[in-house]
Structures are given as C-alpha cells and as structure tokens.
Design an enzyme around this catalytic site. Structure first.
Site: not given
Ligand code: DOR
Ligand code: ZN
Length: 422
Positions: A60, A63-64, A94, A152, A304, A308, A321-322
């Site tokens: 998980h 890599l953007r 995503n 995701d 995960d 950001h 989030p992340g």
């Molecule tokens: O916190 C998260 N960030 N959860 C996710 O499912 C997506 C991810 C993101 O792409 O930043």
């Molecule tokens: Zn997720």
C-alpha cells in the site's frame, strides 16, 4: 560481481533459518549461506551485530505519479522504499489520471524500470476513473502487470459491482482490495470520540468501516473471490475478519504501523499530520489490532505511504488525509518487538513474507534464489529530518523524532540499491 556479507544474523523464519554467519551474492542470486564463507575475490561488507532478512514488500504505497509529482514521484518514492528496506511496492491507482487503463499501468512499470531501484507493481483501479460506476478491463490490467485492483482513497460502495468484481477477479486470479469506509457514514475528518467532541470536528465513525468490511467478507464468502481489506483500523472489523477467516472465506487484511502505535490523542500532539483515512481511533481499537496481529487475523503490515505537502496539511479540517511511512515502518515495527508484542520472526512475516505471498511475489533467503535482502541495525537511532528524508513530503507525526532501528543496506536482485553509509 560477488558480494560477501560477513558475520550478520541471517533470519528467514519460512525456512527456520536463523544463523550468525556469511552470505554470498553472485550474479544477482544468493550463492552461499554458511557460518564462514571464504572466497578469493568479492566486495566484502561487515554485518556484525546486524540482521539480514528477506527484503520488505509493501502492499500500500501512494507514489502520486502520474499527475501529482510535486508530492512524490516514482523516483523519490522508490528511494524512500529502498531506504526503508522494501524492494517490492504496490502503488495505488489514485493518480491523475488514475491507473484504470493498461497504458497508465505500463507507464508506471516503464518509469520504475528506468529508475531501477526496486520492483514497483501498479494496482489497477476496480472502476473506471475510480468513480464506482463501471468496472475496468480486468484482463487488460492484469496483462499490463497489475496483480491487484482497488479504488483506494474511495471505497467501492456498489455491492453489485463488488460482487461482479470478485467473481471476475477469481477467474483471472487477481486480488481485489478495498478501502472500507461507507461514504454515507464517513463525511467527517477524524474518529468519532473524545478528540472530535473536544475540538468540535465532524467525525467518521468506525461503523463506516465495519459495514463495508462485513459486506466484503460476505461477498468473498459466497463468491470465493479473494478480498483484501486495506488499512484495517476498527476493533469490530478485526472480529468480523476473524469470523470470516474461520468460515474459510478467502479474506486477507493489512494494518498501517500508525494504527498500531498511535490512537486519536495523537491528533492533539501532531494536528493535521496525524490525520489519515480511516482515522486513528481509540486505545481499545489499537489493542484489538495488536491482538489481530498476534493471532494471525491480520496478515501483513503495509505503510499506506501517502505524501502530501505542507500546504495540504494546513488545518485538521482542510487537510488531505495521509502520512508518509516507507522510511519509518521498520523502526515502528521494531518498537512492537521491543515491547514484546511480536517476535522478530513475526516481523519478517508481516513486513515481507506474508505480503509477498498475497501478491504472488517470491521472497526468502535460499541458495539459488534472487538476492532480495535487507540488512538492518535494530539498535541504531536516527532522526527523520531534512537530511535523512527521501520523500518529497514531510507529513508524519514522527518528523524530527528519534527512531530506533535503521536500514543499513538493501539489495534488489543482488544489486545494492541502498547503503546508509554512502
Ligand atoms: O489517508 C489516506 N490517504 N487514506 C487513503 O485511503 C488515501 C490516502 C491518500 O491517497 O492520500
Ligand atoms: Zn485507503
């Protein structure tokens, strides 16, 4: 080219291998494992006091790339991976555009091969545009190199589509993964609990997760399609998965190290850097996840890694989030070992052998097999800061903190792709 790693503790629990000795790499493969190996010419590394394990596999990673390379790209993400001991990563679709066509999957594979640091496997989207309306071409995505599919970031809400996806994936031997949080119950920002009441912030409740976990387990039970629950975070979800595993449903799941070591109170400490979806929950959820790790309900640890920028992490309510996590996974998991929650052997299963099995990737320290290895110092302390961080982003509650346990070298198919000293 011969490489001789001398005097390390070589650990591969899948073969009951636990030996202090030497390991020889030749032509990309493991050529010898013994108490003492003497060769006439080789590049020699001293691994006294270090551990040598199968390199890690992360199911998980964000890599953007393509589309948001100001946060991360395939090159910077690969650098973080190998610095964290990972030589296989599954990157989430995503992106912009999303990995919903063979062309984008092929782009990821091509670029990662040019970078040449580790194996980057693309996860294809389950639905076109990740919009949850129409299935992608599973066969084409599989042929292009995707071992798994997920939307995701967004859950697949439509139960009919999920059922069809599982049936199709079963025929094609693909793994379907889902971000389980019911959209209708997860409109807020942080967990439903003390911190959401204290700060008056809209919440996303654990029931959002539990409902989709239960639904996906039920569909997997009936279709026999393999479902993998991503970033498990709620107590009841652990029980649900345990129940369906006992019933023989082909269900697997992962947990993020942050959900194992932090609870929602971390938000008061780290603010938006502790915001993640699904959110950090209560102490009792954390304890249930640790139980799930111990009894095998939870199959693996996945980071995960979700980069950001600072601007995207400005306030709790507005923040994306992340958290980044590739470089911090090992020290975080070693903390579980130090606290007596898991053994070192279990850590190797959770970070490497189990995730490899789920993705159909080979791992293990065996003569004749590719040398995919991580060499680490479990005692060495270091700090994640501007100097050591290899991500383009800095969003983690662990920024600037002392971490214990450091990757010293990483080998991918016999090539040294990371060396902490150079
Ligand atoms: O916190 C998260 N960030 N959860 C996710 O499912 C997506 C991810 C993101 O792409 O930043
Ligand atoms: Zn997720």
């Amino acid at each position: 080219m011969r490489i001789l790693i001398k005097g390390g503790r070589i650990l591969d629990p899948s073969q009951n291998l636990d030996l202090v000795g030497d390991l020889l790499i030749e032509d990309g493969k493991i050529a010898g494992i013994d108490k003492r190996i003497e060769v006439s010419y080789a590049k020699v590394f001293d691994a006294n006091g270090l551990l040598i394990c199968p390199s890690f596999v992360d199911m998980h990673v964000h890599l953007r790339d393509p589309g948001q390379t100001y946060k991360e790209d395939i090159e910077s993400g690969s650098k973080c991976a190998v610095a964290g001991g990972f030589t296989t990563i599954l990157c989430m679709p995503n992106t912009k555009p999303p990995i919903d066509s063979p062309e984008v999957a092929e782009y990821v594979i091509r670029k990662s091969k040019e970078v040449g640091l580790c194996q980057v496997l693309p996860a294809g989207a389950i639905t076109k545009g990740r919009r949850g309306k129409e299935l992608t071409d599973f066969y084409a995505l599989k042929k292009a190199g995707c071992p798994a599919l997920t939307d995701d970031g967004s859950p697949l809400m439509d139960s009919g589509l999920m059922e069809r996806a599982l049936r199709l994936a079963k025929q094609l031997d693909l793994l379907v993964m889902n971000h389980c949080e019911d959209d209708n119950l997860s409109k807020g920002h942080i967990n439903e609990g003390y911190v959401s009441s204290l700060l008056g912030i809209a919440y996303r409740s654990p029931s959002a997760e539990d409902i989709l976990v239960a639904r996906d387990c039920i569909l997997s039970y009936y279709t026999k399609g393999r479902i993998h629950i991503q970033h498990l975070s709620s107590k009841l979800s652990v029980d649900i998965i345990r129940f369906f595993k006992e019933k023989g449903a082909p269900v697997s799941c992962e947990v993020n190290p942050y959900h194992l070591l932090f609870d929602e109170l971390e938000l008061l400490e780290s603010g938006a850097n502790a915001k993640v979806n699904p959110p950090l929950r209560k102490e009792e959820d954390k304890q249930a996840l640790l139980e799930g790790i111990k009894d095998g309900t939870i199959d693996c640890i996945a980071t995960d890694h979700a980069p950001h920028t600072k601007r995207e992490k400005a306030s709790l309510e507005s923040a994306m989030p992340g958290m980044i996590g590739l470089q911090t996974a090992l020290p975080m998991c070693l903390e579980l070992v130090r606290r007596g929650i898991i053994s070192l052997e279990k850590l190797v299963y959770l970070l490497s052998l189990n995730s490899a099995r789920l993705l159909g990737v080979e791992r293990g320290i065996k003569v004749g097999k590719p040398a995919n290895l991580v060499v680490f110092d479990p005692e060495r302390e270091w700090i994640l800061d501007e100097k050591t961080n290899l991500s383009k982003s800095q969003n983690t509650p662990l920024w600037g903190k002392v971490l214990k346990g450091m990757v010293v070298m990483t080998f991918w198919e016999g090539k040294m792709v990371y060396n902490a000293v150079s």
